[in-house]
Design a protein around this motif. Sequence first.
Motif, PDB file in Angstrom:
ATOM      1  N   GLY A 156       0.757  -1.251   0.000  1.00  0.00           N
ATOM      2  CA  GLY A 156       0.000   0.000   0.000  1.00  0.00           C
ATOM      3  C   GLY A 156       0.784   1.296   0.000  1.00  0.00           C
ATOM      4  O   GLY A 156       0.730   2.062  -0.956  1.00  0.00           O
ATOM      5  N   ASN A 157       1.508   1.591   1.089  1.00  0.00           N
ATOM      6  CA  ASN A 157       2.202   2.873   1.190  1.00  0.00           C
ATOM      7  C   ASN A 157       3.259   3.050   0.119  1.00  0.00           C
ATOM      8  O   ASN A 157       3.361   4.105  -0.484  1.00  0.00           O
ATOM      9  CB  ASN A 157       2.849   3.036   2.571  1.00  0.00           C
TER      10      ASN A 157
ATOM     11  N   LYS B 253       3.444   6.118  -6.853  1.00  0.00           N
ATOM     12  CA  LYS B 253       2.506   6.785  -7.763  1.00  0.00           C
ATOM     13  C   LYS B 253       2.620   8.302  -7.637  1.00  0.00           C
ATOM     14  O   LYS B 253       2.642   9.019  -8.638  1.00  0.00           O
ATOM     15  CB  LYS B 253       1.062   6.342  -7.480  1.00  0.00           C
ATOM     16  N   ASP B 254       2.704   8.779  -6.394  1.00  0.00           N
ATOM     17  CA  ASP B 254       2.877  10.221  -6.170  1.00  0.00           C
ATOM     18  C   ASP B 254       4.158  10.723  -6.829  1.00  0.00           C
ATOM     19  O   ASP B 254       4.149  11.754  -7.501  1.00  0.00           O
ATOM     20  CB  ASP B 254       2.939  10.535  -4.664  1.00  0.00           C
TER      21      ASP B 254
ATOM     22  N   GLN C 133      -4.074  -0.600 -10.646  1.00  0.00           N
ATOM     23  CA  GLN C 133      -3.839  -1.467  -9.493  1.00  0.00           C
ATOM     24  C   GLN C 133      -2.346  -1.405  -9.176  1.00  0.00           C
ATOM     25  O   GLN C 133      -1.534  -1.259 -10.087  1.00  0.00           O
ATOM     26  CB  GLN C 133      -4.217  -2.916  -9.830  1.00  0.00           C
ATOM     27  N   CYS C 134      -1.980  -1.583  -7.915  1.00  0.00           N
ATOM     28  CA  CYS C 134      -0.558  -1.541  -7.549  1.00  0.00           C
ATOM     29  C   CYS C 134       0.250  -2.590  -8.309  1.00  0.00           C
ATOM     30  O   CYS C 134       1.371  -2.329  -8.728  1.00  0.00           O
ATOM     31  CB  CYS C 134      -0.392  -1.732  -6.048  1.00  0.00           C
TER      32      CYS C 134
ATOM     33  N   TYR D 225      -2.958   6.779 -10.908  1.00  0.00           N
ATOM     34  CA  TYR D 225      -3.762   6.478  -9.719  1.00  0.00           C
ATOM     35  C   TYR D 225      -4.833   5.402  -9.931  1.00  0.00           C
ATOM     36  O   TYR D 225      -5.058   4.586  -9.044  1.00  0.00           O
ATOM     37  CB  TYR D 225      -4.363   7.752  -9.125  1.00  0.00           C
TER      38      TYR D 225
ATOM     39  N   CYS E 236       3.354   1.729  -2.781  1.00  0.00           N
ATOM     40  CA  CYS E 236       2.669   1.903  -4.048  1.00  0.00           C
ATOM     41  C   CYS E 236       2.184   3.347  -4.198  1.00  0.00           C
ATOM     42  O   CYS E 236       2.426   3.987  -5.214  1.00  0.00           O
ATOM     43  CB  CYS E 236       1.497   0.930  -4.138  1.00  0.00           C
ATOM     44  N   GLU E 237       1.522   3.855  -3.180  1.00  0.00           N
ATOM     45  CA  GLU E 237       0.995   5.226  -3.246  1.00  0.00           C
ATOM     46  C   GLU E 237       2.121   6.246  -3.362  1.00  0.00           C
ATOM     47  O   GLU E 237       2.022   7.205  -4.113  1.00  0.00           O
ATOM     48  CB  GLU E 237       0.110   5.537  -2.031  1.00  0.00           C
ATOM     49  N   GLU E 238       3.209   6.028  -2.622  1.00  0.00           N
ATOM     50  CA  GLU E 238       4.337   6.954  -2.688  1.00  0.00           C
ATOM     51  C   GLU E 238       4.976   6.921  -4.070  1.00  0.00           C
ATOM     52  O   GLU E 238       5.370   7.955  -4.600  1.00  0.00           O
ATOM     53  CB  GLU E 238       5.374   6.627  -1.609  1.00  0.00           C
TER      54      GLU E 238
END
Length: 112
Positions: A4-5, A11-12, A43-44, A40, A7-9
Amino acid sequence: ITSGNNCEEAKDAFMNSLKEQLRGSSLEAGEMVINTLNVYPLQCSDFSEMLNELRMKGKNTPQVNQIAGRYFRIDKLPTRVLSPIANAIKVATVAALESVMVEKAWKKTLRR
């Protein structure tokens, strides 16, 4: 990058890099590219797969665009922007991968 984290980082970092690179371009073109290359919704696992493919095989513009074309509708963009977009994607890929490496190194340091 599938957790999760991370992946989001990643993507950011990817999107921030794109926005940074497009800052000088016309607003309309920049918005179009940002909307087309929006990571965004991915999927990761798909995002991670794309980054790995770009890292391994994305050496030149046609390869980068072929890989990116599997994840984004770059066929909707004007042909004249495909080469600059490929370069932007390469830089954004490095930024995303670096963000994950920094995160992993930081966590390793905290565990000691």
